[in-house]
Scaffold this active site. Structure first.
Site: not given
Ligand code: AP5
Length: 235
Positions: A140, A184
């Site tokens: 990513r 994660r």
């Molecule tokens: P992408 O669309 O970015 O995936 P995602 O499901 O959005 O994954 P994230 O890693 O952003 O989710 P996350 O939940 O871990 O992170 P967040 O920022 O919420 O796709 C991933 C990759 O694959 C990209 O490169 C994309 O281009 C590619 N891709 C997508 N679809 C594809 C397809 N169909 N085919 C091929 N390639 C594809 O959280 C980060 C941190 O913040 C957490 O660890 C935690 O510490 C904190 N946090 C956030 N929210 C909370 C909460 N509610 N409570 C407590 N802590 C929180």
């Protein structure tokens, strides 16, 4: 229903996207925003923005994010419930990454009840195998300005390292290192059961495969929204 897309009319809707890190929640939510005007609220993006601005909340949250564990409920709820409330009752939105725990899901329901707002319509779980997650997150790259996600081989930008939309540099998220990705995934496995049960018990849980091509996932979501009466095809 308002006609916001080229071939789909959408009604007022509140969606929650669930699924492992890397399942594609953010990618599909960005398309919904771009094509149908449905606001995309990402808890991870809000936390990273707070950190960039130097907010104390962002600095505190970044310790947890770097370790790949959840930010405590009181910190994240303080940040995101306020943003959800500000969207008001006449705006369609998708919540990406929030809620992550049953307590956070209860906090959303309680806010909507208190304010007399329309409740969450559907919780959509993007299902994906852990091996695919690791490959996706390791590749990513994220635009430092407009937040769009790319993947070095699967969804590459036209010029390596440069955002197609705004020309800014693409960066690697600090929590996309292999050891943090593993953590994660473990945290997701531990927290997800009660959250899925919460929405299942309300009859709102739906699933779509997260290991398809992006347009196939988007199409599957549109099919689901039409089945649920939240979107209509325009003849
Ligand atoms: P992408 O669309 O970015 O995936 P995602 O499901 O959005 O994954 P994230 O890693 O952003 O989710 P996350 O939940 O871990 O992170 P967040 O920022 O919420 O796709 C991933 C990759 O694959 C990209 O490169 C994309 O281009 C590619 N891709 C997508 N679809 C594809 C397809 N169909 N085919 C091929 N390639 C594809 O959280 C980060 C941190 O913040 C957490 O660890 C935690 O510490 C904190 N946090 C956030 N929210 C909370 C909460 N509610 N409570 C407590 N802590 C929180």
């Amino acid at each position: 229903m308002g006609s916001l897309g080229l071939d789909v009319k959408v009604g007022l809707m509140r969606l929650v996207f669930l699924g492992a890190p890397g399942a594609g929640k953010g990618t599909v939510a960005s398309l919904l925003e771009e094509r149908l005007g449905i606001s995309h609220l990402s808890s991870g993006d809000l936390l990273r923005e707070a950190l960039r601005k130097g907010d104390s909340l962002g600095t505190e949250a970044s310790r947890y994010m770097k370790a790949g564990v959840l930010v405590p409920d009181d910190l994240i709820c303080g940040l995101i419930l306020n943003r959800i409330e500000r969207l008001g009752n006449n705006c369609s939105f998708v919540l990406d990454g929030f809620p992550r725990t049953k307590e956070q899901a209860e906090a959303i329901d309680s806010l909507f009840r208190q304010k007399g707002h329309k409740p969450v319509d559907l919780a959509v779980d993007f299902q994906i195998a852990p091996a695919v997650v690791v490959e996706r997150l390791a590749g990513r790259r994220v635009c430092e300005t407009c937040r769009i996600n790319y993947h070095v081989t699967r969804i590459p930008p036209r010029r390596p390292g440069v955002c197609d939309r705004c020309g800014s540099s693409l960066i690697t998220r600090p929590d996309d290192r292999p050891e943090t990705i593993r953590k994660r995934l473990e945290v997701y496995e531990a927290e997800t059961g009660p959250l899925l049960d919460f929405y299942r018990s309300q009859g709102k849980l739906r699933t779509i495969p997260g290991d398809q091509e992006v347009e196939e996932e988007y199409g599957a979501l549109m099919g689901l929204l039409k089945e649920e009466g939240l979107a209509d095809a325009v003849s």
